[in-house]
Design an enzyme around this catalytic site. Structure first.
Site, PDB file in Angstrom:
ATOM      1  N   GLY A  19     -11.582 -25.715   0.299  1.00 50.81           N
ATOM      2  CA  GLY A  19     -11.577 -25.690  -1.158  1.00 50.81           C
ATOM      3  C   GLY A  19     -10.938 -26.952  -1.683  1.00 50.81           C
ATOM      4  N   GLY A  20     -10.584 -26.943  -2.951  1.00 53.13           N
ATOM      5  CA  GLY A  20     -10.006 -28.120  -3.578  1.00 53.13           C
ATOM      6  C   GLY A  20      -8.582 -28.406  -3.141  1.00 53.13           C
ATOM      7  CG  MET A  21      -4.204 -26.653  -2.981  1.00 49.28           C
ATOM      8  SD  MET A  21      -3.331 -25.745  -4.270  1.00 49.28           S
ATOM      9  CE  MET A  21      -3.095 -24.174  -3.489  1.00 49.28           C
ATOM     10  CB  ALA A  22      -5.959 -24.957   1.322  1.00 52.28           C
ATOM     11  CD  GLU A  23      -8.174 -28.753   6.680  1.00 54.71           C
ATOM     12  OE1 GLU A  23      -9.315 -29.226   6.762  1.00 54.71           O
ATOM     13  OE2 GLU A  23      -7.181 -29.334   7.143  1.00 54.71           O
ATOM     14  CE  LYS A  42      -5.831 -21.304   0.293  1.00 52.74           C
ATOM     15  NZ  LYS A  42      -5.867 -20.362  -0.841  1.00 52.74           N
ATOM     16  CG  ASP A 148     -10.729 -18.281  -8.841  1.00 50.42           C
ATOM     17  OD1 ASP A 148     -11.755 -18.086  -9.541  1.00 50.42           O
ATOM     18  OD2 ASP A 148     -10.735 -19.011  -7.829  1.00 50.42           O
TER      19      ASP A 148
END
Length: 167
Positions: A19-23, A42, A148
């Site tokens: 994602g935008g912040m983490a894998e 994560k 979200d």
């Protein structure tokens, strides 16, 4: 990721999302006397480890999610750092996200039957209700609001589990 990577007490088996912040990785926890557990790791993206704002958001996510114990919310097992990289170790749900199920269904012209849609909605609502109205060990209200709620954050397990992620 084609090969495994040792990451603290974990072995990262394969990358399963980003994602935008983490894998996100499918991982195995390795312990004493042959103890093993499959879970998800994560990990904050490497280029964000030096950004205090992103690190704070990641830390807050871990702290918030760790307070929630409910059958319809993915459980947090561990939080920490390995060589300066923050991670969250969490329950792995073997299945697909609602986003994937909906997309595949659209491609095939197959929709989720209404009774299953109601069941998914009811279970997610139950997890959200607990996060908001549940209590801490000291009796304080959790008051958590998920910001979200989206199909990619609803996991449908092959075993029938329905779980919410990414608080």
């Amino acid at each position: 990721m084609n090969t495994t990577e040792r990451f603290g007490n974990y072995v990262l088996l394969k990358k399963i999302g980003r994602g935008g912040m983490a894998e996100l990785f499918l991982a195995r926890q390795v312990g004493v006397a042959g103890f093993e557990r499959v879970l998800a790791i994560k990990r904050i993206l490497p280029h964000l480890t030096e950004d205090p704002e992103f690190v704070e958001m990641f830390v807050n996510e871990a702290k918030i999610a760790a307070q929630i114990t409910h059958p319809n919310v993915v459980q947090i097992y561990d939080f920490g750092t390995v060589m300066g990289t923050y991670y969250i170790a969490m329950e792995y749900v073997m299945g697909k996200s609602l986003a994937v199920v909906l997309s595949t269904g659209k491609e095939r012209g197959q929709w989720i039957p209404p009774h299953q849609a109601v069941q998914i909605t009811a279970r997610i609502a139950s997890g959200l209700d607990h996060a908001h109205r549940g209590q801490t060990m000291s009796g304080e209200p959790l008051g958590i609001i998920h910001r979200d709620i989206s199909p990619q954050n609803i996991l449908l397990g092959y075993n029938g589990d329905i779980k919410l992620v990414d608080f």
